[in-house]
Every structure is written in structure tokens, then in C-alpha cells.
Design an enzyme around this catalytic site. Structure first.
Site, PDB file in Angstrom:
ATOM      1  N   TYR A 105     -17.083   1.936   5.996  1.00  0.00           N
ATOM      2  CA  TYR A 105     -15.635   1.980   6.184  1.00  0.00           C
ATOM      3  C   TYR A 105     -15.281   2.637   7.514  1.00  0.00           C
ATOM      4  O   TYR A 105     -14.496   2.094   8.309  1.00  0.00           O
ATOM      5  CB  TYR A 105     -14.978   2.734   5.024  1.00  0.00           C
ATOM      6  CG  TYR A 105     -13.530   3.082   5.258  1.00  0.00           C
ATOM      7  CD1 TYR A 105     -12.550   2.090   5.293  1.00  0.00           C
ATOM      8  CD2 TYR A 105     -13.140   4.404   5.461  1.00  0.00           C
ATOM      9  CE1 TYR A 105     -11.217   2.408   5.512  1.00  0.00           C
ATOM     10  CE2 TYR A 105     -11.812   4.734   5.679  1.00  0.00           C
ATOM     11  CZ  TYR A 105     -10.850   3.733   5.706  1.00  0.00           C
ATOM     12  OH  TYR A 105      -9.534   4.057   5.939  1.00  0.00           O
TER      13      TYR A 105
ATOM     14  N   GLY B 135       0.827  -1.204   0.000  1.00  0.00           N
ATOM     15  CA  GLY B 135       0.000   0.000   0.000  1.00  0.00           C
ATOM     16  C   GLY B 135       0.859   1.251   0.000  1.00  0.00           C
ATOM     17  O   GLY B 135       2.096   1.186  -0.041  1.00  0.00           O
TER      18      GLY B 135
END
Length: 284
Positions: free
Chosen positions: A127, A11
């Protein structure tokens, strides 16, 4: 030599940590992608942690597809809540130092002043709900852990707003960008350095901290800064969020107050323009 495990190695944050790692040879760095540390398989995850046997964990791995999370709630919670709970429990049992990365999306966006670590949380999308659940579990299972909330992360690596704007501004004559969501971007390289500074500090003060670059802007103003630095001719038009509906709602105001982390760890946080310029100058 202390061993640092970095989850979410491919990431944005993990990639920036991998760039910085050679400058810190006093640590043995273990960069784990989803095959080495499987956050969506808890039984496998525990055995993987046992095998790696780290002294420090930088938990940057997460389910971050904000809109997709609305239809993949179970998976989002498994990765952002249950896996964090397991990692925190493991770190307590093994006396491992844990820095866990969270988000400004734990807030509802109703504030009009910069949010400190004590501000009331009330996420408005799945989220954010999953990340808040992860925070709560992390501190419950390991009260000695450090949680860093960050916002609007970008990097030379991965997919992010800056790279999208760079591409669109070269492809199109005109683009629309929302102008009523306020916060501050975070250059992942700056956050990565801050994490290394914390573990290198003589003190370890657990709890929640905020980190983003300095400055209060909208996505529209951020886009204008990108346009200026890139020298693009594309016209940027500011629009309200109502004109750009998304499956997941976004906080309209999520500017983070960084006084705590600056005071406790004596960090010098760059302004967003300085860090954006630094990214533009890199050739990767």
C-alpha cells in the site's frame, strides 16, 4: 462558478466534504463514486474526466485495504499510481488545480522525530509503495499539484479505528490494542475543511504537505481516549505489534510534522482529543 470534482465520494473524506459542501455554494460540487470516476479503468477514467470537465480536483479516491494490498499489488498500483498519474496529466493539460491525498505509510517508521515533508521515504508495505509511486507520478506529471499526506483517518462515515473500538468496547469485556505504533489520528472533517481553506486561499503553493491532528500517541492511547469519551467499561490492554501480526507491516513511528501547512496556509489544526470529542457529539 468553479466546479470541484471529489473522487472517492463515498469514502470518509469524500463524505465529510459532502457535509461541508452546502456551506460553500460558490462552488459547484461533483461527488463521484467509483461508477462516475472509475480509478481501476484508465481508458474509462480519462473519458469520465473529459465529461465532468472540472476546474478543481480533490483526489481522495484510493485503494486503501492495507493488508489486502499485499495480495492485490497490481490493483493497488493501478488505482494508487497509474490512475493518479492519469489524473495529474489531465489536470496539467486542462489547467485544473489538483489536491491529491497521500499517506504516512510512505515512511518506514524508523524515525524518532516528527516527519516533515523532506523526510526520506521508504515504505514497508505494498500500500505504501503504491501511494509513494502515486506521489512521484503526480508531481512529475503536474508540478503545480498539491499533495497532502495524512494519517490514521477516522470519521462518522465508513469503517475506521474509532468506530471499530466503539463497537468492540460495547461487545466485549476486554480488548487488546497495539501500543508500539506511534503517530497521530486525523479527523476527516478537519482535513476536508483544510482542503477547502486551501482552495479558498489567495495563494496556491504546490508541493507536498502533511496534515493530521495535533498530538503524539499510540493506538493504545487513542483507544483509551475513545473509552473515556464513550464511557465504556471494557478493559483495554496494550500489546506489542508482534502479538498482533498482520499481512502488511505498519510503520512503528509516523508522526507528521505539520509546520509547513500551518505556516503557508495559516491553518489552525485542532488537537486529536478536541476532534475526537467533536465526532462523538455528532448524531448521524
Amino acid at each position: 462558478m468553479k466546479k470541484i470534482l471529489v473522487t472517492g465520494a463515498t469514502g470518509q473524506l469524500g463524505s465529510e466534504l459532502s457535509v461541508l459542501a452546502p456551506a460553500f455554494p460558490q462552488y459547484k460540487w461533483i461527488f463521484a463514486d467509483r461508477t462516475k470516476v472509475t480509478l481501476d479503468n484508465l481508458e474509462l477514467l480519462h473519458s469520465q474526466l473529459e465529461t465532468i470537465n472540472p476546474d478543481i480536483i480533490f483526489n481522495g479516491g484510493a485503494y486503501t485495504a492495507v493488508d489486502k494490498a499485499e495480495s492485490e499489488k497490481e490493483l493497488a498500483f493501478k488505482i494508487n499510481h497509474l490512475a493518479v498519474e492519469l489524473i495529474a496529466k489531465y489536470s496539467t493539460e486542462k489547467k485544473v488545480k489538483l489536491i491529491h491525498i497521500s499517506t504516512d505509510y510512505v515512511f518506514d517508521g524508523a524515525s524518532s522525530i516528527a516527519l516533515n515533508e523532506e523526510a526520506e521515504t521508504s515504505p514497508i508495505n505494498v500500500y505504501g509503495e503504491s501511494k509513494l509511486a502515486g506521489e512521484i507520478a503526480c508531481l512529475k506529471e503536474n508540478p503545480e499539484s498539491i499533495i497532502i499526506r495524512t494519517s490514521w483517518v477516522y470519521s462518522t462515515f465508513g469503517n475506521n479505528f474509532v468506530k471499530t473500538m466503539q463497537r468492540l468496547m460495547q461487545e466485549r469485556d476486554e480488548i487488546n490494542v497495539v501500543n508500539d505504533q506511534i503517530g497521530s489520528p486525523t479527523y476527516a472533517a478537519d482535513l476536508a475543511q483544510a482542503m477547502i481553506d486551501i482552495i479558498g486561499s489567495a495563494k496556491w503553493i504546490p508541493g507536498i504537505y502533511n496534515y493530521s491532528n495535533e498530538g503524539e500517541i499510540s493506538w493504545y492511547k487513542f483507544a483509551l481516549s475513545i473509552k473515556k469519551l464513550g464511557g465504556y467499561n471494557c478493559k483495554v490492554v496494550g500489546i506489542p505489534s508482534s502479538s498482533y501480526p498482520t499481512p502488511a507491516k505498519r510503520p512503528s513511528y509516523s508522526l507528521l510534522n505539520k509546520e509547513k501547512i500551518k505556516t503557508v496556509y495559516n491553518l489552525n489544526i485542532p488537537g486529536y482529543k478536541k476532534s475526537l470529542k467533536k465526532m462523538f457529539c455528532l448524531k448521524i
